[in-house]
Design a protein around this motif. Structure first.
Motif, PDB file in Angstrom:
ATOM      1  N   ARG A 178      11.800 -15.184  36.063  1.00 41.92           N
ATOM      2  CA  ARG A 178      10.959 -15.838  37.167  1.00 41.92           C
ATOM      3  C   ARG A 178      12.254 -16.807  37.809  1.00 41.92           C
ATOM      4  O   ARG A 178      12.931 -17.632  37.066  1.00 41.92           O
ATOM      5  N   VAL A 179      12.250 -16.623  38.903  1.00 38.72           N
ATOM      6  CA  VAL A 179      13.554 -17.345  39.719  1.00 38.72           C
ATOM      7  C   VAL A 179      12.972 -18.094  41.068  1.00 38.72           C
ATOM      8  O   VAL A 179      12.082 -17.509  41.903  1.00 38.72           O
ATOM      9  N   THR A 180      13.313 -19.223  41.085  1.00 32.64           N
ATOM     10  CA  THR A 180      12.834 -20.090  42.403  1.00 32.64           C
ATOM     11  C   THR A 180      14.166 -20.164  43.117  1.00 32.64           C
ATOM     12  O   THR A 180      14.819 -20.789  42.620  1.00 32.64           O
ATOM     13  N   ALA A 181      14.182 -19.859  44.437  1.00 34.36           N
ATOM     14  CA  ALA A 181      15.405 -20.166  45.230  1.00 34.36           C
ATOM     15  C   ALA A 181      14.977 -20.393  46.674  1.00 34.36           C
ATOM     16  O   ALA A 181      13.727 -20.304  46.987  1.00 34.36           O
ATOM     17  N   GLU A 182      15.979 -20.866  47.303  1.00 35.90           N
ATOM     18  CA  GLU A 182      15.952 -21.319  48.765  1.00 35.90           C
ATOM     19  C   GLU A 182      15.830 -20.107  49.769  1.00 35.90           C
ATOM     20  O   GLU A 182      15.266 -20.427  50.835  1.00 35.90           O
ATOM     21  N   LYS A 183      16.042 -18.908  49.208  1.00 46.14           N
ATOM     22  CA  LYS A 183      15.869 -17.827  49.852  1.00 46.14           C
ATOM     23  C   LYS A 183      15.625 -16.549  49.069  1.00 46.14           C
ATOM     24  O   LYS A 183      15.977 -16.581  47.846  1.00 46.14           O
ATOM     25  N   ASP A 184      15.079 -15.311  49.662  1.00 45.36           N
ATOM     26  CA  ASP A 184      15.200 -14.350  49.004  1.00 45.36           C
ATOM     27  C   ASP A 184      16.490 -13.681  48.505  1.00 45.36           C
ATOM     28  O   ASP A 184      16.861 -13.040  49.192  1.00 45.36           O
ATOM     29  N   VAL A 185      16.771 -13.896  47.318  1.00 47.14           N
ATOM     30  CA  VAL A 185      17.851 -13.252  46.673  1.00 47.14           C
ATOM     31  C   VAL A 185      17.578 -11.942  45.879  1.00 47.14           C
ATOM     32  O   VAL A 185      18.332 -11.494  45.114  1.00 47.14           O
ATOM     33  N   SER A 186      16.431 -11.489  45.878  1.00 51.16           N
ATOM     34  CA  SER A 186      15.705 -10.485  45.078  1.00 51.16           C
ATOM     35  C   SER A 186      16.501  -9.130  44.864  1.00 51.16           C
ATOM     36  O   SER A 186      17.136  -8.547  43.851  1.00 51.16           O
TER      37      SER A 186
END
Length: 94
Positions: A46-54
């Motif tokens: 689970r990653v929380t990021a400022e932009k979609d880096v998926s």
């Protein structure tokens, strides 16, 4: 500030893969927080990021030998809420 919650399934079965995942994630400056549920069969990242880096994160992890697939990406524009867009936060307790 918008936040993205990225949920991925990892195929990591050797301890050194955890180091690969950690080092790879540090390449992404927009990542705010991350965790892996090692008790889950799918080893949920689970990653929380400022932009979609998926897409990039998935590609980088694959290049370094940690097979993964993106399960879901949630967009959360509310800075005070990291959880609450269609899933239970209890699933990600490490």
């Amino acid at each position: 500030m918008e936040k993205y919650i990225i949920v991925m399934s990892l195929d990591i079965w050797k301890p050194h893969y955890l180091k690969i995942v950690a080092r790879t994630i540090t390449l992404f400056k927009s990542v705010i927080d991350w965790s892996i549920d090692l008790d889950d069969k799918e080893k949920v990242l689970r990653v929380t990021a400022e932009k979609d880096v998926s897409t990039k994160l998935s590609a980088y992890l694959g290049m370094f030998g940690a097979e993964c697939r993106v399960l879901e990406v949630f967009k959360d524009p509310d800075d005070n809420r990291a959880h609450g867009r269609g899933y239970s936060a209890d699933l990600f307790l490490v």
